[in-house]
Design a protein around this motif. Structure first.
Motif, PDB file in Angstrom:
ATOM      1  N   LEU A  16       0.845  -1.197   0.000  1.00 33.09           N
ATOM      2  CA  LEU A  16       0.000   0.000   0.000  1.00 33.09           C
ATOM      3  C   LEU A  16       0.882   1.250   0.000  1.00 33.09           C
ATOM      4  O   LEU A  16       1.890   1.315   0.722  1.00 33.09           O
ATOM      5  N   THR A  29       1.763   3.895   1.444  1.00 37.24           N
ATOM      6  CA  THR A  29       1.735   4.702   2.673  1.00 37.24           C
ATOM      7  C   THR A  29       2.771   5.819   2.648  1.00 37.24           C
ATOM      8  O   THR A  29       2.800   6.649   3.567  1.00 37.24           O
ATOM      9  N   ASP A  30       3.596   5.862   1.595  1.00 37.62           N
ATOM     10  CA  ASP A  30       4.608   6.922   1.501  1.00 37.62           C
ATOM     11  C   ASP A  30       3.969   8.307   1.378  1.00 37.62           C
ATOM     12  O   ASP A  30       4.615   9.334   1.668  1.00 37.62           O
ATOM     13  N   LEU A  88       2.004   9.497   3.293  1.00 39.56           N
ATOM     14  CA  LEU A  88       1.921  10.073   4.642  1.00 39.56           C
ATOM     15  C   LEU A  88       3.119  10.949   4.965  1.00 39.56           C
ATOM     16  O   LEU A  88       3.124  11.657   5.991  1.00 39.56           O
ATOM     17  N   VAL A 105       6.211   5.458   8.493  1.00 39.19           N
ATOM     18  CA  VAL A 105       5.014   5.354   7.661  1.00 39.19           C
ATOM     19  C   VAL A 105       5.104   4.140   6.737  1.00 39.19           C
ATOM     20  O   VAL A 105       4.085   3.694   6.188  1.00 39.19           O
ATOM     21  N   ARG A 106       6.309   3.583   6.578  1.00 36.39           N
ATOM     22  CA  ARG A 106       6.496   2.399   5.734  1.00 36.39           C
ATOM     23  C   ARG A 106       6.535   1.116   6.578  1.00 36.39           C
ATOM     24  O   ARG A 106       7.062   0.094   6.144  1.00 36.39           O
ATOM     25  N   ASN A 108       4.331  -0.948   7.089  1.00 36.08           N
ATOM     26  CA  ASN A 108       3.603  -2.070   6.476  1.00 36.08           C
ATOM     27  C   ASN A 108       4.511  -2.936   5.608  1.00 36.08           C
ATOM     28  O   ASN A 108       4.160  -4.059   5.255  1.00 36.08           O
ATOM     29  N   ARG A 109       5.703  -2.441   5.252  1.00 34.20           N
ATOM     30  CA  ARG A 109       6.631  -3.244   4.444  1.00 34.20           C
ATOM     31  C   ARG A 109       7.176  -4.440   5.224  1.00 34.20           C
ATOM     32  O   ARG A 109       7.735  -5.365   4.641  1.00 34.20           O
TER      33      ARG A 109
END
Length: 522
Positions: free
Chosen positions: A101, A103-104, A106, A117-118, A120-121
Motif C-alpha cells: 500500500l 503509505t509513503d 503520509l 510510515v512504511r 507495512n513493508r
C-alpha cells in the motif's frame, strides 16, 4: 508469458527466494534505523532509492507467486486459472497487498524524516521464513545454519531496541538523566557512529542482563526496562532451546536413518491389548464406516467387528483402484485423497470421489445381479490416496455371528439394486416352502434307494465268492485224503521207500500250500 508457470521445486524458485531476502531484511533494518535522525537525513537520497527498489521487488514477487504452481494430492497444478484463484483468495495475497500500500504519501503529513510510515513493508516476513527454511534443507551444515539464523534474529532484535532507546531518549531529552543517551551537544557523543554503537551496547547489556545499566528514573524508562527484561527472558529461553536441539541432532544424527525407529500403524496396534486396539480402531474408523449406505442403522457390535477388518491401502497418482469388468471381491472407503471415475481411455473424467466416499459395497454381498458381481466403472487415483478395503470373506465371517444383520444387509443391498435396475429377476415361479422340503425328501429317498441297490449287489457277489471258495476247499481236502490212502503204513522199504515217502510228503505239502494260496486269493 501468459502460459509461464514456475515449479516450486526447481532451481529458479530457490534463487528467487534468496533474492527476496535482500529487500525484506533491508526494510527490517533500515525503517527503524532512521530513528537516528542524523543518519536518516544525511543519506536520504540513498534510502529513498533503496525503498522504491525494494517496492519494485515486492511487486515482482507477487507476480512470481501468482505463476507458482502448487501440489494437490501429489500432482503439480500448473493451470493459471486455478493458480490465480488460489492466490487471490489466500491470506498470503492479503498480506502481500497490504505490504505494498502506498503509505509513503503520509510523508506529506508527518514529514520526510518519519520513516515509520512504511511500517507495512514488514509484513513480508513469511516470505523470509520460507527462504530460510529452503536454505536450511539444502545446506550441508544445518546445525551451523540454525545457530547463525538465531544470532541474526538476536542482532535484529537488539538493533530495534537500540533504535527505540534512542527515540525514547530524544523524547525525554538527551542527557536529562543518567539512563537516557548523553547530550548530543557533547562532541564525544555527537557523531553518528557513537550514537548507534552506544545505543546498541546499552541494549545488549539489557538483553544479556549484565546489570551494569543505570537505574531508570521516569515512568517511561521503567516501562521500557520491564519490556526489555521480559523479552530478554524469552531470548534466553530461545537460545537454550535452539542450542539444545542442535546438540540433540548432533547426538542422534547417526540413528536417524535406521528403519527400526519407524513403526507402521498396524505394527503399533498389534502391540496393544485386543480391547484397547478395538477401542482405538472404533474411535478412529467407526464414523467412516457408518457413512456406507448398507451399514447405516446396523448394530454397534457388528460395526465394531467390521472396523477391525478394515485394511489400509495407499494408491499412487494415476494408479487404478479397479477396472471395469473386474470381479469385485472387496469394497473401498476413501480416507484421504481424490479418485476419478474415468472412461476406458483413462483421460475422460465422469466424476471425482473425495474423502468419505465409498464404492463396491454391493460386490461384498452375495446377491445375484445382472452384471455378475463385476465392476461397472474404471476408478483411478488422482493423487496420493489413502483407502480402507473390506473383503467379502471378512464380511462373511463377521455376519456368520449376526444372522439378523445379514438378512438386513442383504435386504438393503436388494433395494439398492432395484433402484439401479440391476437386480436379477427370476422367471420361474418360486415354490412354497413345503414343496421345497418335499423335493429334498424325494431326492434323499432316491439316493437311499440307489445305495440299497448297490449294497444288495455287493452282498450277492460276496455270497458267490464264498460258495466258490468252499467248493475249492472241499476239492483240495478230497485230493489230500486220496494221497494219504496211497502212502505205505509200515516202516520198511529201504531207501527207495524213504525216497517215495519224502516225495509223497513233498507233494502233499505242495498241495496244501496251493490250497492255502487259493484260499488267500479268494
Amino acid at each position: 508469458w501468459r502460459e509461464w508457470t514456475i515449479d516450486p521445486a526447481e532451481h529458479f524458485y530457490y534463487i528467487w527466494l534468496q533474492v527476496m531476502i535482500v529487500p525484506i531484511v533491508y526494510n527490517w533494518v533500515i525503517i527503524i534505523l532512521t530513528c537516528f535522525t542524523t543518519i536518516g537525513l544525511n543519506y536520504l537520497p540513498v534510502w529513498l532509492t533503496l525503498d522504491y527498489v525494494s517496492d519494485l521487488m515486492y511487486a515482482a514477487d507477487m507476480t512470481v507467486t501468482l505463476h507458482t504452481g502448487f501440489l494437490d494430492q501429489g500432482i503439480l497444478i500448473t493451470n493459471l486459472t486455478r493458480l490465480r484463484k488460489r492466490y487471490l483468495h489466500s491470506k498470503q495475497f492479503l498480506w502481500d497487498f497490504v505490504s505494498l500500500l502506498p503509505t509513503d504519501f503520509l510523508y506529506f503529513a508527518f514529514g520526510i524524516e518519519t520513516p515509520l510510515v512504511r511500517i507495512n513493508r514488514l509484513l513480508r516476513i513469511p516470505r523470509l521464513s520460507e527462504a530460510l527454511d529452503r536454505m536450511e534443507t539444502r545446506t550441508s551444515y544445518p546445525n551451523t545454519f540454525r545457530i547463525t539464523k538465531l544470532m541474526i534474529y538476536i542482532f535484529v532484535l537488539i538493533h530495534w531496541n537500540a533504535c527505540l532507546y534512542f527515540a525514547l531518549s530524544n523524547y525525554i531529552g538527551f542527557g536529562s538523566d543518567r539512563w537516557v543517551y548523553p547530550n548530543i551537544t557533547d562532541p564525544t557523543f555527537a557523531s553518528m557512529r557513537r550514537q548507534y554503537f552506544y545505543c546498541f551496547w546499552f541494549s545488549a547489556q539489557i538483553f544479556t542482563t549484565v546489570g551494569d545499566t543505570p537505574l531508570p528514573n521516569r515512568e517511561e524508562e521503567y516501562l521500557f526496562m520491564i519490556a526489555d527484561l521480559l523479552i530478554a527472558v524469552l531470548v534466553f529461553a530461545s537460545i537454550v532451546g535452539n542450542v539444545g536441539n542442535v546438540i540433540t541432532s548432533l547426538r542422534d544424527r547417526d540413528n536417524v536413518f535406521f528403519p527400526n525407529h519407524i513403526m507402521r500403524e498396524n505394527e503399533i496396534l498389534q502391540q496393544l491389548p485386543l480391547h484397547m486396539r478395538t477401542e482405538i480402531a472404533v474411535s478412529v474408523h467407526l464414523p467412516t464406516l457408518t457413512k456406507v449406505t448398507i451399514f447405516q442403522n446396523c448394530e454397534t457390535s457388528l460395526l465394531e467387528e467390521l472396523v477391525l477388518k478394515l485394511t489400509p491401502q495407499v494408491f499412487s497418482p494415476g494408479e487404478y483402484v479397479c477396472r471395469k469388468g473386474d470381479v469385485g471381491h472387496e469394497m473401498y472407503i476413501i480416507k484421504e485423497g481424490k479418485l476419478a471415475v474415468v472412461a476406458d481411455d483413462g483421460v475422460t473424467e465422469f466424476a471425482v470421489l473425495g474423502a468419505g466416499n465409498f464404492f463396491g459395497e454391493i460386490s461384498i454381498l452375495n446377491i445375484k445381479n445382472k452384471l455378475g458381481n463385476r465392476r461397472t466403472a474404471n476408478i483411478k487415483s488422482i493423487g496420493h490416496s489413502d483407502l480402507f478395503s473390506l473383503s467379502k470373506e471378512d464380511l462373511t465371517d463377521v455376519l456368520s455371528e449376526f444372522p439378523a444383520a445379514k438378512r438386513h444387509l442383504e435386504e438393503k443391498g436388494r433395494q439398492i439394486l432395484v433402484k439401479m435396475g440391476m437386480l436379477e429377476e427370476r422367471t420361474d415361479v418360486v415354490e412354497p416352502e413345503a414343496e421345497k422340503v418335499e423335493t429334498k425328501i424325494k431326492r434323499l429317498e432316491s439316493i437311499l434307494e440307489e445305495l440299497q441297490t448297490k449294497l444288495a449287489r455287493l452282498m450277492v457277489e460276496l455270497e458267490s465268492s464264498n460258495r466258490k471258495m468252499r467248493a475249492r476247499v472241499e476239492q483240495l481236502e478230497l485230493r489230500v485224503a486220496m494221497l494219504d490212502t496211497q502212502l505205505p503204513h509200515d516202516g520198511q522199504g529201504g531207501e527207495g521207500s524213504l525216497g517215495r515217502e519224502e516225495g509223497v510228503g513233498g507233494e502233499v505239502d505242495w498241495v496244501r500250500e496251493e490250497a492255502e494260496g487259493e484260499e488267500e486269493k479268494d
